[in-house]
Design an enzyme around this catalytic site. Sequence first.
Site, PDB file in Angstrom:
ATOM      1  N   ASP A  17      40.097  42.573  33.277  1.00 37.45           N
ATOM      2  CA  ASP A  17      40.946  41.689  33.997  1.00 37.45           C
ATOM      3  C   ASP A  17      40.593  40.202  33.370  1.00 37.45           C
ATOM      4  OD1 ASP A  17      42.407  41.084  36.147  1.00 37.45           O
ATOM      5  OD2 ASP A  17      40.614  40.710  37.396  1.00 37.45           O
ATOM      6  N   HIS A  34      48.211  39.799  27.692  1.00 35.07           N
ATOM      7  CA  HIS A  34      47.956  41.239  27.703  1.00 35.07           C
ATOM      8  C   HIS A  34      47.990  41.781  26.147  1.00 35.07           C
ATOM      9  CE1 HIS A  34      48.623  41.438  31.917  1.00 35.07           C
ATOM     10  NE2 HIS A  34      49.878  41.238  31.931  1.00 35.07           N
ATOM     11  N   LEU A 128      32.479  58.810  20.596  1.00 31.02           N
ATOM     12  CA  LEU A 128      32.704  58.345  21.914  1.00 31.02           C
ATOM     13  C   LEU A 128      33.912  58.956  22.522  1.00 31.02           C
ATOM     14  CD1 LEU A 128      32.246  55.891  24.067  1.00 31.02           C
ATOM     15  CD2 LEU A 128      34.428  54.735  22.901  1.00 31.02           C
TER      16      LEU A 128
HETATM   17  C1  IPE Z   1      42.463  45.466  38.333  1.00 30.70           C
HETATM   18  O1  IPE Z   1      43.072  44.221  38.266  1.00 30.70           O
HETATM   19  C2  IPE Z   1      43.638  46.435  37.477  1.00 30.70           C
HETATM   20  C3  IPE Z   1      43.373  46.410  35.940  1.00 30.70           C
HETATM   21  C4  IPE Z   1      42.540  45.631  35.516  1.00 30.70           C
HETATM   22  C5  IPE Z   1      44.049  46.987  35.305  1.00 30.70           C
HETATM   23  P1  IPE Z   1      44.281  43.452  39.097  1.00 30.70           P
HETATM   24  O2  IPE Z   1      44.232  42.187  38.584  1.00 30.70           O
HETATM   25  O3  IPE Z   1      45.186  44.191  39.128  1.00 30.70           O
HETATM   26  O4  IPE Z   1      43.236  43.470  40.491  1.00 30.70           O
HETATM   27  P2  IPE Z   1      43.408  42.433  41.735  1.00 30.70           P
HETATM   28  O5  IPE Z   1      44.919  42.386  41.961  1.00 30.70           O
HETATM   29  O6  IPE Z   1      42.846  41.207  41.256  1.00 30.70           O
HETATM   30  O7  IPE Z   1      42.553  43.011  42.748  1.00 30.70           O
HETATM   31  C1  IPE Z   2      44.371  42.640  33.632  1.00 32.84           C
HETATM   32  O1  IPE Z   2      44.802  41.191  33.642  1.00 32.84           O
HETATM   33  C2  IPE Z   2      45.385  43.517  33.070  1.00 32.84           C
HETATM   34  C3  IPE Z   2      46.078  44.205  34.283  1.00 32.84           C
HETATM   35  C4  IPE Z   2      46.044  44.296  35.427  1.00 32.84           C
HETATM   36  C5  IPE Z   2      47.188  45.005  33.519  1.00 32.84           C
HETATM   37  P1  IPE Z   2      45.561  40.561  34.801  1.00 32.84           P
HETATM   38  O2  IPE Z   2      47.186  40.663  34.200  1.00 32.84           O
HETATM   39  O3  IPE Z   2      45.288  41.032  35.952  1.00 32.84           O
HETATM   40  O4  IPE Z   2      45.073  39.067  34.645  1.00 32.84           O
HETATM   41  P2  IPE Z   2      44.940  38.030  35.800  1.00 32.84           P
HETATM   42  O5  IPE Z   2      43.932  38.609  36.739  1.00 32.84           O
HETATM   43  O6  IPE Z   2      46.390  37.552  36.303  1.00 32.84           O
HETATM   44  O7  IPE Z   2      44.198  36.746  35.216  1.00 32.84           O
HETATM   45 MG    MG Z   3      43.850  40.688  37.503  1.00 29.04          MG
END
Ligand code: IPE
Ligand code: IPE
Ligand code: MG
Length: 241
Positions: A17, A34, A128
């Site tokens: 995240d 990303h 792994l």
């Molecule tokens: C969880 O992160 C999903 C992934 C990292 C793929 P999100 O960014 O989607 O989660 P929330 O919305 O902060 O809970």
């Molecule tokens: C996690 O990064 C990746 C996915 C959920 C695909 P985010 O896109 O949730 O990044 P933030 O939380 O907005 O910083």
């Molecule tokens: Mg996120």
Amino acid sequence: MAETNRILPEHIGIIMDGNGRWAKKRGLPRMAGHRAGANNFRTITRYCNKIGIKYLTVYAFSTENWSRPKEEVDALMRLLYDYLQEALRDFREENIRTRFIGDVTALQPVLQQLIAETEELSADRTGLTLNIAMNYGGRAEMVRAAQMLARRVQQGQLAPEDIDEAMLSASMYTAGQSDPDLIIRPSGEYRTSNFMLWQSAYSEYVFMDDILWPDFTEEDLERAIDIFNSRSRRFGGTVAK
Ligand code: IPE
Ligand code: IPE
Ligand code: MG
């Protein structure tokens, strides 16, 4: 440096995240975050293999992530496509086995085809095991398990009272694997966001609020393993195990 007599988790989960915030901090589009996150995923996966982790599960796209703007979802799917093109060759030298967990049938046919090829190609590798959670949700996984078992009951192969925890575990995408010992979430969010709900009953959570996923390094992984080692896991008993 990490201690030499530390316990290595057998299974690590990572909620990758913070990509969006990483990009925002730099004045870049979310997609740049990303991309950086996807590159880092390769680095950390290789490192986990190198130090002898048996299972790594990474959260790449949740069942809830479809609610993001269409451009972002499309861009994430394109990123998965690019990754899969490489994945066919990638990780071969490292002997890493790649699997996908989640409902991949909701993805475009071309992605499903590449996923099937990637899994098949790496199926016999003995290093792994990498689980990529794609269109994954812990609740959806439990619903699927319930449906699988209900079908067997309906067909007369199983009595309801025979259903036990082991059977549920065997009905999850992670069947046959140990539960995650350690689950790491960078970026400062203190929640599971629907990740491995069944499997994480006794996982040690390490929330790292000083780092976003694209910046997460091998040293950060070592730091998380050190924190894991400082925990006392009792599994409901009184003695640390
Ligand atoms: C969880 O992160 C999903 C992934 C990292 C793929 P999100 O960014 O989607 O989660 P929330 O919305 O902060 O809970
Ligand atoms: C996690 O990064 C990746 C996915 C959920 C695909 P985010 O896109 O949730 O990044 P933030 O939380 O907005 O910083
Ligand atoms: Mg996120």
